[in-house]
Design a protein around this motif. Structure first.
Motif, PDB file in Angstrom:
ATOM      1  N   GLY A  89      36.943  42.502  32.280  1.00  0.00           N
ATOM      2  CA  GLY A  89      38.143  41.915  32.863  1.00  0.00           C
ATOM      3  C   GLY A  89      38.687  42.692  34.046  1.00  0.00           C
ATOM      4  N   THR A  90      38.469  44.006  34.068  1.00  0.00           N
ATOM      5  CA  THR A  90      38.997  44.811  35.165  1.00  0.00           C
ATOM      6  C   THR A  90      38.288  44.502  36.485  1.00  0.00           C
ATOM      7  N   TYR A  91      37.135  43.834  36.416  1.00  0.00           N
ATOM      8  CA  TYR A  91      36.390  43.503  37.629  1.00  0.00           C
ATOM      9  C   TYR A  91      36.694  42.096  38.147  1.00  0.00           C
ATOM     10  N   PHE A  92      37.539  41.336  37.436  1.00  0.00           N
ATOM     11  CA  PHE A  92      37.832  39.969  37.875  1.00  0.00           C
ATOM     12  C   PHE A  92      38.319  39.957  39.320  1.00  0.00           C
ATOM     13  N   ARG A  93      39.135  40.954  39.687  1.00  0.00           N
ATOM     14  CA  ARG A  93      39.713  41.001  41.030  1.00  0.00           C
ATOM     15  C   ARG A  93      38.642  41.022  42.107  1.00  0.00           C
ATOM     16  N   LEU A  94      37.474  41.587  41.782  1.00  0.00           N
ATOM     17  CA  LEU A  94      36.441  41.783  42.795  1.00  0.00           C
ATOM     18  C   LEU A  94      35.609  40.536  43.059  1.00  0.00           C
TER      19      LEU A  94
END
Length: 368
Positions: free
Chosen positions: A167-172
């Motif tokens: 989930g922490t990579y969704f922004r990318l």
């Protein structure tokens, strides 16, 4: 005053029972017509302000932090620009927002966004990122496996190495999800509280519109403005950077922040550094000796970031052992205003900023 709340679309993978029925929001043909006719004021056309959250899972404290962050964004919406809030969420998070989960009422029902009326148009777009997760997982895995020359198969399966969830990579991958009309988007972690109007940030971003991304000199990926049409370059440049060496030099875990930091260190000319007031991160400014001169050192502050993440589950404002909010009430403690402010009072504050000749703009929500 007639209010309306427009929900358009419905995620195909979820049944209609997961969403609150339209009649709950009070959206009828009559109220839609009445609302439209009460808005004679025409806004001058400025670039939209876009803000993105990434939500994975439905942990109660995580959703509570998002609620506070969302409230702070809504109350600091630019006065003369349209604000678009983009929520990139997996299905568990969507259920926490819009459908009953574990016998708890959905967040959107609790906070009654259908009653929100503001000076300028505010849109909330909710995207189910689930279809993108397999490709994103492979992209992250390939990037770090190559960078570390990892011989044990997939790095994503190594819990001791990969501290954060996918989930922490969704922004990318926001550029693969958001509309093509979005040029810049501010991503904020759920434990970020906005305390000044976002207009000032957007003015700063527009002084250097071609930068790949904008963030503070502390290089914290929890508050970063990304140039959406160029976002694929972040991955390309990171993969051409000495990621492992940079991680060791900066004592940086393997996570999304390492991607951004690798680009910043290797290609600094591609990055615009924001003013200090938009870089108020507890992880960097935690030193006790700094707290007593914080106002003098940083007189123009726009946000406060309490830096959760990793294995921490408890909301920053529920820290029973005390935290920045309790220890430093005159500075970091200002975030508590957004924690405790009732939503009804927040709505009234937004409504009170309407133009004299305008009935205001009801909020709109869509599910993409």
């Amino acid at each position: 005053m007639n209010l309306w709340f427009a929900i358009r679309g419905c995620h195909p993978s979820l049944s209609s029972d997961h969403f609150i029925p339209n009649q709950f929001y009070g959206a009828t043909d009559d109220t839609l017509r009445s609302s439209a006719s009460s808005q004679p004021h025409q806004q001058k056309q400025y670039n939209h302000t876009n803000v993105a959250f990434a939500l994975s899972g439905n942990h109660a404290d995580f959703i509570s932090e998002f609620e506070v962050g969302l409230k702070s964004v809504l109350l600091n919406a630019p006065l003369e620009r349209t604000l678009s809030i983009h929520i990139l969420a997996d299905q568990d998070a969507i259920l926490a927002l819009t459908g009953k989960h574990n016998y708890k009422p959905p967040l959107f029902e609790i906070i009654q966004l259908q009653k929100w009326v503001s000076r300028s148009q505010i849109e909330i777009h909710v995207y189910d990122v689930s279809p993108h997760i397999p490709a994103l997982t492979k992209l992250v895995d390939d990037t770090f496996t190559k960078a570390y020359n990892f011989q044990g198969g997939s790095m994503m399966g190594q819990s001791s190495i990969m501290v954060h969830t996918i989930g922490t990579y969704f922004r990318l991958v926001a550029n693969r999800i958001l509309p093509q009309t979005v040029k810049h988007v501010l991503y904020i972690d759920v434990d970020v509280v906005i305390i000044s109007n976002l207009e000032e940030l957007w003015r700063e971003v527009e002084t250097n519109p071609n930068a790949l991304f904008h963030w503070g000199k502390g290089m914290c990926a929890g508050f970063v403005v990304m140039n959406v049409p160029r976002m694929d370059e972040i991955w390309t440049l990171a993969q051409n950077s000495p990621i492992q060496t940079i991680a060791e030099e900066l004592d940086q875990n393997i996570n999304d922040q390492l991607i951004f930091r690798s680009v910043n260190v290797t290609y600094p000319h591609e990055v615009h550094v924001l003013s200090d007031g938009w870089d108020m991160s507890a992880a960097e400014k935690w030193q006790p000796k700094l707290q007593y001169s914080l106002e003098r050192t940083y007189p123009n502050v726009g946000m406060l970031h309490f830096n959760g993440g990793g294995g921490k589950k408890e909301a920053y404002f529920n820290n029973k052992a005390g935290g920045f909010i309790e220890f430093f009430p005159d500075t970091w403690g200002n975030a508590k205003y957004y924690v405790t402010l009732p939503w009804a009072w927040a709505r009234y504050q937004a409504k009170s900023l309407r133009q004299p000749d305008s009935g205001g703009y009801p909020i709109s929500i869509s599910f993409e």
